[in-house]
Every structure is written in C-alpha cells, then in structure tokens.
Design an enzyme around this catalytic site. Structure first.
Site, mmCIF file in Angstrom:
data_model
loop_
_atom_site.group_PDB
_atom_site.id
_atom_site.type_symbol
_atom_site.label_atom_id
_atom_site.label_comp_id
_atom_site.label_asym_id
_atom_site.label_seq_id
_atom_site.Cartn_x
_atom_site.Cartn_y
_atom_site.Cartn_z
ATOM 1 C CG ASP A 44 -9.667 6.251 -0.755
ATOM 2 O OD1 ASP A 44 -10.126 7.387 -0.554
ATOM 3 O OD2 ASP A 44 -10.246 5.397 -1.455
ATOM 4 C CE1 TYR A 49 -14.711 1.444 -2.353
ATOM 5 C CE2 TYR A 49 -12.688 1.994 -1.211
ATOM 6 C CZ TYR A 49 -13.576 2.205 -2.245
ATOM 7 O OH TYR A 49 -13.306 3.189 -3.172
ATOM 8 C CG HIS A 107 -18.539 6.109 -3.044
ATOM 9 N ND1 HIS A 107 -18.202 5.073 -2.210
ATOM 10 C CD2 HIS A 107 -17.772 5.927 -4.147
ATOM 11 C CE1 HIS A 107 -17.282 4.322 -2.790
ATOM 12 N NE2 HIS A 107 -17.009 4.817 -3.961
ATOM 13 C CG ASN A 136 -16.882 8.413 -8.859
ATOM 14 O OD1 ASN A 136 -15.919 8.241 -9.596
ATOM 15 N ND2 ASN A 136 -17.140 7.627 -7.823
ATOM 16 C CD GLN A 157 -11.158 8.467 -4.217
ATOM 17 O OE1 GLN A 157 -11.704 7.381 -4.403
ATOM 18 N NE2 GLN A 157 -10.668 8.797 -3.043
ATOM 19 C CD1 TRP A 183 -12.355 7.290 -8.480
ATOM 20 C CD2 TRP A 183 -11.889 5.397 -9.587
ATOM 21 N NE1 TRP A 183 -13.362 7.072 -9.397
ATOM 22 C CE2 TRP A 183 -13.104 5.910 -10.093
ATOM 23 C CE3 TRP A 183 -11.405 4.211 -10.128
ATOM 24 C CZ2 TRP A 183 -13.839 5.292 -11.105
ATOM 25 C CZ3 TRP A 183 -12.133 3.589 -11.150
ATOM 26 C CH2 TRP A 183 -13.329 4.124 -11.617
ATOM 27 N NE ARG A 234 2.540 -6.768 -8.162
ATOM 28 C CZ ARG A 234 1.627 -7.575 -8.666
ATOM 29 N NH1 ARG A 234 0.359 -7.459 -8.296
ATOM 30 N NH2 ARG A 234 1.950 -8.505 -9.534
ATOM 31 C CD GLU A 237 6.640 -1.773 -9.026
ATOM 32 O OE1 GLU A 237 6.641 -2.955 -8.618
ATOM 33 O OE2 GLU A 237 6.200 -1.444 -10.140
HETATM 34 P P1 NAP Z 1 -5.538 0.612 -9.198
HETATM 35 O O1 NAP Z 1 -4.870 1.086 -7.970
HETATM 36 O O2 NAP Z 1 -5.429 1.396 -10.451
HETATM 37 O O3 NAP Z 1 -5.042 -0.855 -9.583
HETATM 38 C C1 NAP Z 1 -5.031 -1.888 -8.658
HETATM 39 C C2 NAP Z 1 -4.572 -3.152 -9.398
HETATM 40 O O4 NAP Z 1 -3.202 -3.028 -9.815
HETATM 41 C C3 NAP Z 1 -4.637 -4.383 -8.525
HETATM 42 O O5 NAP Z 1 -5.052 -5.461 -9.358
HETATM 43 C C4 NAP Z 1 -3.193 -4.596 -8.081
HETATM 44 O O6 NAP Z 1 -2.960 -5.986 -7.905
HETATM 45 C C5 NAP Z 1 -2.410 -4.076 -9.255
HETATM 46 N N1 NAP Z 1 -1.121 -3.448 -8.912
HETATM 47 C C6 NAP Z 1 -0.901 -2.435 -8.024
HETATM 48 N N2 NAP Z 1 0.380 -2.062 -8.053
HETATM 49 C C7 NAP Z 1 1.009 -2.836 -8.968
HETATM 50 C C8 NAP Z 1 2.342 -2.900 -9.446
HETATM 51 N N3 NAP Z 1 3.272 -2.070 -8.996
HETATM 52 N N4 NAP Z 1 2.637 -3.831 -10.400
HETATM 53 C C9 NAP Z 1 1.676 -4.683 -10.884
HETATM 54 N N5 NAP Z 1 0.393 -4.662 -10.443
HETATM 55 C C10 NAP Z 1 0.062 -3.730 -9.511
HETATM 56 O O7 NAP Z 1 -7.123 0.358 -8.949
HETATM 57 P P2 NAP Z 1 -8.159 0.630 -7.769
HETATM 58 O O8 NAP Z 1 -7.881 -0.233 -6.603
HETATM 59 O O9 NAP Z 1 -9.495 0.547 -8.371
HETATM 60 O O10 NAP Z 1 -7.923 2.155 -7.366
HETATM 61 C C11 NAP Z 1 -7.155 2.539 -6.255
HETATM 62 C C12 NAP Z 1 -8.026 2.987 -5.104
HETATM 63 O O11 NAP Z 1 -8.916 4.034 -5.518
HETATM 64 C C13 NAP Z 1 -8.976 1.929 -4.566
HETATM 65 O O12 NAP Z 1 -8.333 0.937 -3.813
HETATM 66 C C14 NAP Z 1 -9.952 2.774 -3.805
HETATM 67 O O13 NAP Z 1 -9.423 3.174 -2.562
HETATM 68 C C15 NAP Z 1 -10.112 3.951 -4.744
HETATM 69 N N6 NAP Z 1 -11.274 3.800 -5.677
HETATM 70 C C16 NAP Z 1 -12.286 4.701 -5.593
HETATM 71 C C17 NAP Z 1 -13.369 4.620 -6.435
HETATM 72 C C18 NAP Z 1 -14.460 5.632 -6.327
HETATM 73 O O14 NAP Z 1 -15.527 5.460 -6.944
HETATM 74 N N7 NAP Z 1 -14.273 6.682 -5.559
HETATM 75 C C19 NAP Z 1 -13.438 3.611 -7.409
HETATM 76 C C20 NAP Z 1 -12.389 2.692 -7.490
HETATM 77 C C21 NAP Z 1 -11.307 2.818 -6.626
HETATM 78 P P3 NAP Z 1 -2.447 -6.634 -6.521
HETATM 79 O O15 NAP Z 1 -3.321 -6.127 -5.409
HETATM 80 O O16 NAP Z 1 -2.598 -8.091 -6.785
HETATM 81 O O17 NAP Z 1 -1.005 -6.228 -6.399
#
Ligand code: NAP
Length: 283
Positions: A44, A49, A107, A136, A157, A183, A234, A237
């Site tokens: 994704d 980005y 988006h 959103n 999403q 997300w 991770r 995991e």
């Molecule tokens: P997330 O996946 O909820 O959290 C990511 C955070 O968690 C990072 O700081 C990562 O750190 C940490 N992490 C991941 N796995 C872990 C584990 N097993 N143990 C400890 N820490 C862990 O947040 P997100 O990146 O915002 O959301 C995921 C995806 O959703 C995004 O990458 C993007 O593709 C999408 N997104 C979409 C929107 C939208 O508006 N459509 C908004 C936000 C995100 P490290 O990288 O340091 O491991």
C-alpha cells in the site's frame, strides 16, 4: 494468507504492507523487498508518500510474477477532477514502472472527488486499473458515492484499530458491500499499545505479541490490515497472525478498549479539511 472477496469478484489478501512515512527511497525499496520476501503480497503506497518509484524497484528486484502482488496507490486531493486524476494515475503508473495498477484509492473525501471517481471508472474500463476504492470516507459520503457511481467503490481505507474500532462505519460498509481496510492498524504506536495490559494478557494466552493481537482483532472481523515497519523481524511478527483465533472473551475485552475517536487525525475538523485541501504534493 487469508483473502477477502471484493464486490468486483477479485480477491484481496487480508494483510498487506504499508509504506507511509518511509520517504527515503533506499530504505523504502529495502523494506518492500524484505516484506515481499517475508510473504506480504499486498503493498500500500500513495502519490503523497513520495515513494512509488522505490516500491516499483522493489517489485522488480523481488522477481515475483506481476500477478502475484497486489499493488495499491492513492490519488491526492490536489489531483482530483476528471482530467487531473487521469493524469495523476498515469504519473503513478510511470513511477511504479507498471503496466497496470491493481487498486487505486481516492485519498480523501474532499474536493472534486466525483470528477476523480469518473476518471478512475474510465481507467478501469481501459484495463489500466483493476479495482477502485476510496480512503477516509465517512459513512454519509460513502453511501452517497455508492448511490451515484457507475462502478461502486470496492474498498474504503480508514483508520481502524483496537482504540478506534469504527463499529458503525464497518456496519455501513458491510451493508454497502465495501470492504474495510485499516490504516494505522497498530494505532501508529499510540495508546501505549506495545505494553497495553489487556492486549498483553490476551497475547500471553495465545503466545502472541500485542501487535499480533491488535492485527488479528481486525482481520478476524473482516478488516484488511496494512501495518508498516522497516524492521524485518517485525514484518515477520506482524504476518504471523493467521494461526490463532481470538475467542469471545478476548473479543469482549478488546471491544472495551474503543475510545470512539481518533487521536491521529480528525477529518471532520474544519482546520484539517482546510489543511488537506491546500496540501500540495507537486507544482
Ligand atoms: P501503523 O502500521 O499502525 O504503525 C506503524 C508504527 O508501528 C511504526 O512506528 C512502526 O515502527 C511500528 N511497528 C510496526 N510493527 C511493530 C511491531 N510488531 N512492534 C513494535 N512496533 C511496530 O501505522 P501507519 O504506518 O500509519 O499505517 C499503516 C499503513 O496504512 C501506512 O504505512 C499506509 O500505507 C497506510 N496509511 C494510510 C492513511 C490514509 O489516509 N489512507 C493514513 C496513514 C497510513 P518501525 O517502522 O520502526 O518498526
């Protein structure tokens, strides 16, 4: 990997890999390559980005057949409109280095998203995009789009995790035949998620980590998750969540964690709406 059926007959893996906030191209390419090697088959990204090129390079380096990986990108608000959205998708296609994109999402529920939607529908007819959806979108606007679209959105999403569970939104999506994708499925590390005692107690019972419990909670209720991490351990995991099942007691305990509101971004806040409408990703 479990999959979920979309309203256009295609299937989507229940878990994918997100690349938000990995703007560094080398790091992003390496993370996506490692994620593919670990077994992720849904990536994704988004035009906003700034890492579509890196995603494309990782795909090619992986050597995986094109049809084995489901690639999602998103069109930013600045590019909404019938002509602008078409151009934006063609730019994403070029950056990704692909001949078609599996899924393109709008988006945000802002600006000329109807014009944008018509452009996506035309690109589906041309075979350039496989599946179209939104991101959103709140229940009212999603229902409105479903009423007026020639091709209904397959996916919405939204932010979704144990601390913001979106039960009403999910019910609306179910009624509309739109698959929810979460997300921030790990709450972007907020709410003390890594050491949260409720998640920890459930994890201990199943031999799983807090992250795995949080991700399983969503997939078990039919919500696709796309966690992001740049750490390979991770990645593994976060993917090891399909070999256990949360029972009713676990689910009730997690349901009690819902705060009912976001602590990341409130799309209904007027300042947020203004900011996102004015946020530009290119000249
Ligand atoms: P997330 O996946 O909820 O959290 C990511 C955070 O968690 C990072 O700081 C990562 O750190 C940490 N992490 C991941 N796995 C872990 C584990 N097993 N143990 C400890 N820490 C862990 O947040 P997100 O990146 O915002 O959301 C995921 C995806 O959703 C995004 O990458 C993007 O593709 C999408 N997104 C979409 C929107 C939208 O508006 N459509 C908004 C936000 C995100 P490290 O990288 O340091 O491991």
């Amino acid at each position: 990997m479990e999959t979920i059926l979309l309203n256009n007959g295609k299937t989507l893996p229940l878990e994918g890999f997100g690349v938000f906030q990995i703007a560094d191209q080398t790091l992003c390419q390496q993370a996506v390559l490692e994620a593919l090697q670990e077994g992720y088959r849904l990536i994704d990204t988004a035009a906003s980005y700034f890492n579509e090129e890196a995603v494309g390079r990782a795909l090619r380096t992986s050597g995986l057949p094109r049809d084995e990986v489901f690639v999602t990108t998103k069109v930013w608000v600045q590019d909404f409109g019938e002509v602008k959205t078409r151009d934006a998708v063609l730019r994403s296609l070029e950056k990704l280095g692909l001949e078609y994109i599996d899924m393109v999402l709008l988006h945000q529920q802002m600006g000329d998203y109807y014009g944008a939607w018509r452009a996506l529908e035309a690109l589906v007819q041309e075979g350039i995009i496989g599946t179209i959806g939104v991101s959103n979108f709140y229940p009212d606007r999603l229902a409105d789009l479903c009423c007026n679209a020639a091709i209904p959105p397959a996916v919405n999403q939204i932010e979704c995790h144990p601390f913001y569970q979106r039960r009403y939104d999910l019910q609306v999506m179910k009624n509309l035949g739109v698959v929810p994708m979460a997300w921030g499925p790990l709450a972007e590390g907020g709410h003390g998620i890594w050491t949260h005692p409720t998640l920890e107690a459930i994890g201990k019972k199943h031999g799983k980590t807090n992250a795995q419990v949080a991700l399983r909670f969503n997939t078990q209720r039919g919500v696709v998750v796309i966690p992001k991490t740049t750490h390979r351990t991770r990645m593994a995991e976060n993917l090891a969540i399909f070999d256990f099942t949360l029972d009713q007691e676990d689910l009730s305990a997690i349901e009690a964690l819902d705060t009912g509101h976001t602590e990341i971004i409130d799309h209904l806040n007027i300042d947020t709406v203004t900011f996102l409408n004015h946020y530009r990703i290119h000249d």
